[in-house]
Design an enzyme around this catalytic site. Sequence first.
Site, PDB file in Angstrom:
ATOM      1  N   PRO A  89       0.815  -1.226   0.000  1.00 19.41           N
ATOM      2  CA  PRO A  89       0.000   0.000   0.000  1.00 19.41           C
ATOM      3  C   PRO A  89       0.845   1.271   0.000  1.00 19.41           C
ATOM      4  O   PRO A  89       0.330   2.358  -0.229  1.00 19.41           O
ATOM      5  CB  PRO A  89      -0.835  -0.103   1.280  1.00 19.41           C
ATOM      6  CG  PRO A  89      -0.378  -1.299   2.011  1.00 19.41           C
ATOM      7  CD  PRO A  89       0.638  -2.028   1.216  1.00 19.41           C
ATOM      8  N   GLU A 116       2.037  -7.845   8.523  1.00 15.29           N
ATOM      9  CA  GLU A 116       2.151  -6.409   8.810  1.00 15.29           C
ATOM     10  C   GLU A 116       3.181  -5.720   7.926  1.00 15.29           C
ATOM     11  O   GLU A 116       3.254  -4.513   7.877  1.00 15.29           O
ATOM     12  CB  GLU A 116       2.480  -6.195  10.281  1.00 15.29           C
ATOM     13  CG  GLU A 116       1.272  -5.819  11.121  1.00 15.29           C
ATOM     14  CD  GLU A 116       0.178  -6.874  11.083  1.00 15.29           C
ATOM     15  OE1 GLU A 116       0.515  -8.078  11.060  1.00 15.29           O
ATOM     16  OE2 GLU A 116      -0.991  -6.499  11.053  1.00 15.29           O
ATOM     17  N   ARG A 153      -3.067  -7.790 -20.755  1.00 15.81           N
ATOM     18  CA  ARG A 153      -4.011  -7.485 -21.837  1.00 15.81           C
ATOM     19  C   ARG A 153      -3.479  -6.444 -22.812  1.00 15.81           C
ATOM     20  O   ARG A 153      -4.047  -6.253 -23.887  1.00 15.81           O
ATOM     21  CB  ARG A 153      -5.403  -7.141 -21.311  1.00 15.81           C
ATOM     22  CG  ARG A 153      -5.501  -5.979 -20.389  1.00 15.81           C
ATOM     23  CD  ARG A 153      -6.890  -5.902 -19.771  1.00 15.81           C
ATOM     24  NE  ARG A 153      -7.923  -5.634 -20.771  1.00 15.81           N
ATOM     25  CZ  ARG A 153      -8.072  -4.469 -21.384  1.00 15.81           C
ATOM     26  NH1 ARG A 153      -7.258  -3.464 -21.132  1.00 15.81           N
ATOM     27  NH2 ARG A 153      -9.031  -4.297 -22.266  1.00 15.81           N
ATOM     28  N   ASP A 168     -10.358   1.542 -24.708  1.00 15.83           N
ATOM     29  CA  ASP A 168     -10.579   1.358 -23.273  1.00 15.83           C
ATOM     30  C   ASP A 168     -10.762   2.670 -22.538  1.00 15.83           C
ATOM     31  O   ASP A 168     -10.203   3.683 -22.927  1.00 15.83           O
ATOM     32  CB  ASP A 168      -9.326   0.757 -22.619  1.00 15.83           C
ATOM     33  CG  ASP A 168      -9.286  -0.730 -22.739  1.00 15.83           C
ATOM     34  OD1 ASP A 168     -10.315  -1.308 -23.062  1.00 15.83           O
ATOM     35  OD2 ASP A 168      -8.206  -1.286 -22.497  1.00 15.83           O
TER      36      ASP A 168
HETATM   37  N1  ADE Z   1      -0.954  -5.038  -0.091  1.00 18.50           N
HETATM   38  C1  ADE Z   1      -1.833  -4.641   0.842  1.00 18.50           C
HETATM   39  N2  ADE Z   1      -2.581  -3.632   0.394  1.00 18.50           N
HETATM   40  C2  ADE Z   1      -2.162  -3.367  -0.879  1.00 18.50           C
HETATM   41  C3  ADE Z   1      -2.538  -2.424  -1.860  1.00 18.50           C
HETATM   42  N3  ADE Z   1      -3.506  -1.532  -1.668  1.00 18.50           N
HETATM   43  N4  ADE Z   1      -1.895  -2.450  -3.041  1.00 18.50           N
HETATM   44  C4  ADE Z   1      -0.914  -3.341  -3.244  1.00 18.50           C
HETATM   45  N5  ADE Z   1      -0.516  -4.245  -2.370  1.00 18.50           N
HETATM   46  C5  ADE Z   1      -1.132  -4.266  -1.173  1.00 18.50           C
END
Ligand code: ADE
Length: 252
Positions: A89, A116, A153, A168
Amino acid sequence: MRFDIVTIFPGMVAEAAKAGVVGRAIERGLVTVKAHDLRDFTTDRHRVVDDVPYGGGPGMVLKPEPLFRALDAIEAESGRKPLVLLTSPQGTRLTQAVVERLSRQPQIVLLCGRYEGVDERVRSRVDEEISIGDYVLSGGELAALVVVDAVARLVPEVVGDEESVAHDSFSRGLLDFPHYTRPAEMSAGGGEQATLRVPDVLMSGHHAEIRRWRKREALLRTLERRPDLLEGAALDDEERAWLREHGGRADS
Ligand code: ADE
């Protein structure tokens, strides 16, 4: 194009990759997706891939050595240095522009984050961290599959009708226009008397008008739903005029 996915759920990743457009691309030899079990790169009897964080705190951290060994094995097997991505994230947000850039790579390794976090030293072997959006998944597998799907793709011939990739959503920086198929008319349902009709222009056979209608719908839909995208879109004079008519900024 080749994808190597390092994960503690190789079965899930391999199974998901068999479906749909990506699955067909694999069968046709256009794309290879190999899932590597991170536990195969452990050296202890219990095949442990995580450990408690130094400094304390909740949760477990993915150990660095199994990931390093997995990367060594993948690089040794392919005889080149593939692009290494870590799903997280904290990464660069995946956009169609990023997908297009990734689709020019011959081989991509995806390390699926878990728990975590991942030992920070793993980042010394990572070219780029990728996030699929501002929310937290329990692991990187779904994110890795999103990357594989979106990138595969764009590999030539993977999507049958090359036109459909060119049209697209996002390919021009705008959302897609509305699509309809038969029947031309149907009941609105839900106890309503109303009829839902396909716009006449689409059944008119006037190809130039159909193109113009779609161009306008794509633009106005983008203005309504994602005006932020208009900032980066290259618009022509006709589109700028439509925007002015609808009170959108025409200087973009
Ligand atoms: N791992 C946990 N959350 C994620 C996200 N939003 N994007 C990519 N990998 C992740």
